[in-house]
Scaffold this motif. Structure first.
Motif, mmCIF file in Angstrom:
data_model
loop_
_atom_site.group_PDB
_atom_site.id
_atom_site.type_symbol
_atom_site.label_atom_id
_atom_site.label_comp_id
_atom_site.label_asym_id
_atom_site.label_seq_id
_atom_site.Cartn_x
_atom_site.Cartn_y
_atom_site.Cartn_z
ATOM 1 N N ALA A 1 0.867 -1.181 0.000
ATOM 2 C CA ALA A 1 0.000 0.000 0.000
ATOM 3 C C ALA A 1 0.899 1.225 0.000
ATOM 4 N N PHE A 2 0.628 2.166 -0.884
ATOM 5 C CA PHE A 2 1.530 3.303 -1.046
ATOM 6 C C PHE A 2 0.752 4.549 -1.456
ATOM 7 N N SER A 3 1.326 5.705 -1.162
ATOM 8 C CA SER A 3 0.683 6.979 -1.507
ATOM 9 C C SER A 3 1.732 7.916 -2.095
ATOM 10 N N LEU A 4 1.263 8.876 -2.865
ATOM 11 C CA LEU A 4 2.159 9.849 -3.480
ATOM 12 C C LEU A 4 2.734 10.785 -2.424
ATOM 13 N N LYS A 5 4.027 11.079 -2.533
ATOM 14 C CA LYS A 5 4.628 12.068 -1.644
ATOM 15 C C LYS A 5 4.111 13.463 -1.967
ATOM 16 N N ASP A 6 3.859 13.707 -3.239
ATOM 17 C CA ASP A 6 3.359 15.010 -3.684
ATOM 18 C C ASP A 6 2.161 14.784 -4.593
ATOM 19 N N ASN B 1 -3.346 13.062 -8.313
ATOM 20 C CA ASN B 1 -3.541 12.276 -7.093
ATOM 21 C C ASN B 1 -3.564 10.779 -7.388
ATOM 22 N N GLU B 2 -3.766 10.004 -6.331
ATOM 23 C CA GLU B 2 -3.736 8.551 -6.443
ATOM 24 C C GLU B 2 -4.865 8.017 -7.322
ATOM 25 N N PHE B 3 -6.009 8.684 -7.309
ATOM 26 C CA PHE B 3 -7.124 8.236 -8.144
ATOM 27 C C PHE B 3 -6.790 8.361 -9.630
ATOM 28 N N ILE C 1 -5.448 -3.332 -12.723
ATOM 29 C CA ILE C 1 -6.544 -2.858 -11.872
ATOM 30 C C ILE C 1 -5.967 -2.670 -10.476
ATOM 31 N N VAL C 2 -5.635 -1.426 -10.146
ATOM 32 C CA VAL C 2 -5.029 -1.078 -8.858
ATOM 33 C C VAL C 2 -5.956 -0.085 -8.164
ATOM 34 N N PRO C 3 -6.548 -0.448 -7.029
ATOM 35 C CA PRO C 3 -7.519 0.443 -6.380
ATOM 36 C C PRO C 3 -6.849 1.615 -5.671
ATOM 37 N N ALA C 4 -7.551 2.727 -5.645
ATOM 38 C CA ALA C 4 -7.175 3.882 -4.830
ATOM 39 C C ALA C 4 -8.342 4.159 -3.886
ATOM 40 N N TYR C 5 -8.039 4.482 -2.630
ATOM 41 C CA TYR C 5 -9.107 4.701 -1.660
ATOM 42 C C TYR C 5 -8.600 5.574 -0.527
ATOM 43 N N THR C 6 -9.547 6.175 0.180
ATOM 44 C CA THR C 6 -9.205 6.985 1.347
ATOM 45 C C THR C 6 -9.335 6.129 2.605
ATOM 46 N N MET C 7 -8.554 6.469 3.614
ATOM 47 C CA MET C 7 -8.596 5.753 4.888
ATOM 48 C C MET C 7 -9.868 6.118 5.661
ATOM 49 N N PRO C 8 -10.301 5.256 6.598
ATOM 50 C CA PRO C 8 -11.471 5.564 7.420
ATOM 51 C C PRO C 8 -11.153 6.654 8.449
ATOM 52 N N ALA C 9 -12.159 7.002 9.238
ATOM 53 C CA ALA C 9 -12.003 8.005 10.292
ATOM 54 C C ALA C 9 -10.987 7.500 11.326
ATOM 55 N N ASP C 10 -10.098 8.333 11.833
ATOM 56 C CA ASP C 10 -9.897 9.743 11.609
ATOM 57 C C ASP C 10 -8.670 9.986 10.733
ATOM 58 N N ALA C 11 -8.568 9.247 9.656
ATOM 59 C CA ALA C 11 -7.424 9.403 8.752
ATOM 60 C C ALA C 11 -7.931 9.556 7.309
ATOM 61 N N GLN C 12 -9.101 10.205 7.170
ATOM 62 C CA GLN C 12 -9.728 10.314 5.851
ATOM 63 C C GLN C 12 -8.896 11.110 4.864
ATOM 64 N N ILE D 1 -5.884 10.742 4.163
ATOM 65 C CA ILE D 1 -4.841 9.911 3.560
ATOM 66 C C ILE D 1 -5.459 9.073 2.446
ATOM 67 N N THR D 2 -4.886 9.152 1.243
ATOM 68 C CA THR D 2 -5.320 8.339 0.110
ATOM 69 C C THR D 2 -4.190 7.404 -0.285
ATOM 70 N N VAL D 3 -4.508 6.149 -0.551
ATOM 71 C CA VAL D 3 -3.472 5.175 -0.888
ATOM 72 C C VAL D 3 -3.875 4.356 -2.109
ATOM 73 N N LEU D 4 -2.870 3.784 -2.748
ATOM 74 C CA LEU D 4 -3.023 2.749 -3.761
ATOM 75 C C LEU D 4 -2.594 1.432 -3.128
ATOM 76 N N ARG D 5 -3.189 0.317 -3.577
ATOM 77 C CA ARG D 5 -2.844 -0.964 -2.949
ATOM 78 C C ARG D 5 -2.718 -2.051 -4.008
ATOM 79 N N VAL D 6 -1.626 -2.818 -3.907
ATOM 80 C CA VAL D 6 -1.396 -3.957 -4.794
ATOM 81 C C VAL D 6 -1.318 -5.214 -3.937
ATOM 82 N N VAL D 7 -2.239 -6.152 -4.162
ATOM 83 C CA VAL D 7 -2.245 -7.417 -3.426
ATOM 84 C C VAL D 7 -1.409 -8.434 -4.205
#
Length: 469
Positions: free
Chosen positions: A346-351, A356-358, A370-381, A383-389
């Protein structure tokens, strides 16, 4: 439905042509679900595709294979069983059904105890982290249990055991810990949770138990981290669920829930039927179900054995490291996932001021990924990340290819004018003008100002959608 029949060849071709527009399952890096099995297992599954799993009297061997799977998994999780003792558990459609069953068992045990003590039993709750999978929210909603969530914070994206135990009260039916968070693959500290909860139970006289949602990590931890205490070695862990169709290496449609002892599954939740033949105990939310996935799970367990599972999990971990190091070398990403946990990155852009990640996720689809981008739940909304399983069929070659394609995507996005950001900035400036004008002239009510702002944003969003299309 058409008025007339058509040739079978035509029906096949029509559907096959449409399915070509689906994504490639092997390149679907959003999913934890298995997308490849050996041809021999495929044959077994196809030969059993017409068997209804619930017909236990008619298909006694299939029932026996299910029971063997339960016993193997229970011992893998260190259930306190004698050598010839039968484990308590059941196969399910997936971890969602398994969690529903485990939750119902906790609720009924808690209610029975409260009734015996003459205390109210109408306000049960579960304590868990805000990072739980949606099936926990479904359980709470469907079965009228309050869900008390420990909020996340930046840099800490799993349930804090200290905060969780603080939220436990006399109405808590269990604390749910996750072995392998969907968000970043991290294992929660079940050992610390167990120790803190034992202390609180001693002080209060309660006996609040623990359920471990090991949907993703249940088939990983025993092979990669055998010394990690998270399972039935901990006395307060009363039930565990695991997804056979994730790192159990079976196609979608199989999960398992295991109870520590027979006393942890209330007898009144088990139904006995005889209209399919002999007396058959059943504890599932659904009735009819295919047998193929149960047979496939047994195939994997005896085909691979401990050695095979360990080799596959180690290979997944190594490929995750290759991907993580490749992303780190670009200098463009922060790694959010941890070294110990589910093999994912799971990773996010530094800048993300220019893109953005989306946008990265959307552009990667042009390369087939197909790499999902999503925001974290409360209280870290924020933060947006990409995730590769990383699954069994995701090779080192694919990991290196993905890094190259991500670099291409970044170069492509860098070369484009930041039109959306410019529009966002312009939109913000226009909103400030609207608010300032209204504040200065004082002629419009607050409701009128809100409507004007809402209309402005509607137009902006519609314009943005049109531009994307």
């Amino acid at each position: 439905m058409p008025e007339n029949s058509i040739p079978k060849e035509a029906a096949y071709q029509i559907i096959n042509d449409e399915l070509m527009l689906d994504g490639n399952p092997r390149l679907n890096l959003a999913s934890f679900v298995t997308t490849w099995m050996e041809p021999e297992c495929d044959k077994l599954m196809m030969s059993a595709i017409n068997k209804n799993y619930v017909d236990m009297d008619e298909y006694p061997v299939t029932t026996e294979l299910q029971n063997r799977c339960v016993n193997i998994i229970a011992r893998l999780f260190n259930a306190p069983l004698e050598e010839e003792e039968t484990a308590i558990g059941v196969g399910t459609v997936g971890s969602s059904e398994a969690i529903m069953l485990a939750g119902l068992a906790f609720k009924r045990n808690w209610q029975n105890k409260r009734k015996a003590e003459g205390k109210p039993y109408d306000k049960p709750n579960i304590v868990t982290g805000a990072n739980v999978q949606v099936c926990w929210e479904k359980f709470a909603n469907y079965f009228e249990v309050e869900l008390k969530e420990v909020k996340l914070r930046e840099g800490y994206y799993v349930m804090d055991p200290v905060q969780a135990v603080e939220m436990v009260d006399e109405n808590t039916i269990c604390v749910a810990a996750i072995l392998g968070s969907t968000l970043n693959g991290e294992f929660e500290d079940v050992k610390l949770l167990n120790d803190l909860l034992i202390e609180k139970n001693k002080r209060t006289g309660w006996d609040t138990p623990i359920h471990v949602d090991a949907a993703s990590g249940g088939f990983i931890a025993p092979f990669l981290y055998p010394e990690l205490e998270w399972d039935f070695r901990l006395p307060l862990v009363k039930s565990i669920n695991v997804s056979g169709h994730k790192y159990g290496l079976v196609y979608a449609g199989i999960g398992w829930v295991i109870w520590r002892t027979k006393q942890d599954l209330p007898e009144e939740l088990i139904f006995h039927i005889n209209y399919l033949g002999a007396d058959q105990p059943t504890f599932t939310l659904n009735f009819s179900k295919g047998s193929s996935q149960v047979i496939a799970q047994y195939y994997q367990l005896i085909r691979l054995g401990y050695e095979g599972y360990r080799n596959i999990m180690e290979n997944c971990r190594e490929n995750a490291i290759v991907l993580r190091e490749g992303l780190e070398k670009t200098g463009r990403f922060n790694i959010v996932s941890k070294d110990e946990g589910v093999p994912l990155v799971a990773f996010s852009l530094k800048d993300n001021t220019l893109h953005n990640e989306f946008e990265v996720s959307e552009t990667l689809r042009r390369f087939g990924w197909i790499v999902p981008a999503y925001t974290m739940p409360a209280d870290a909304q924020h933060i947006t990340v990409l995730r590769v399983v990383i699954r069994e069929d995701f090779s080192r070659t694919l990991a290196e290819r993905l890094v190259l394609d991500i670099v291409k995507v970044l170069h492509e996005l860098d070369s484009l004018p930041a039109r959306l950001n410019a529009k966002m900035q312009e939109a913000g400036e226009n909103l400030m003008i609207i608010k300032n004008n209204n504040n200065n002239n004082g002629k419009k009510t607050e409701l009128e100002v809100q409507r004007e702002v809402t209309d402005f944003w509607k137009k902006f969003v519609l314009a943005r959608k049109a531009a994307v299309c």
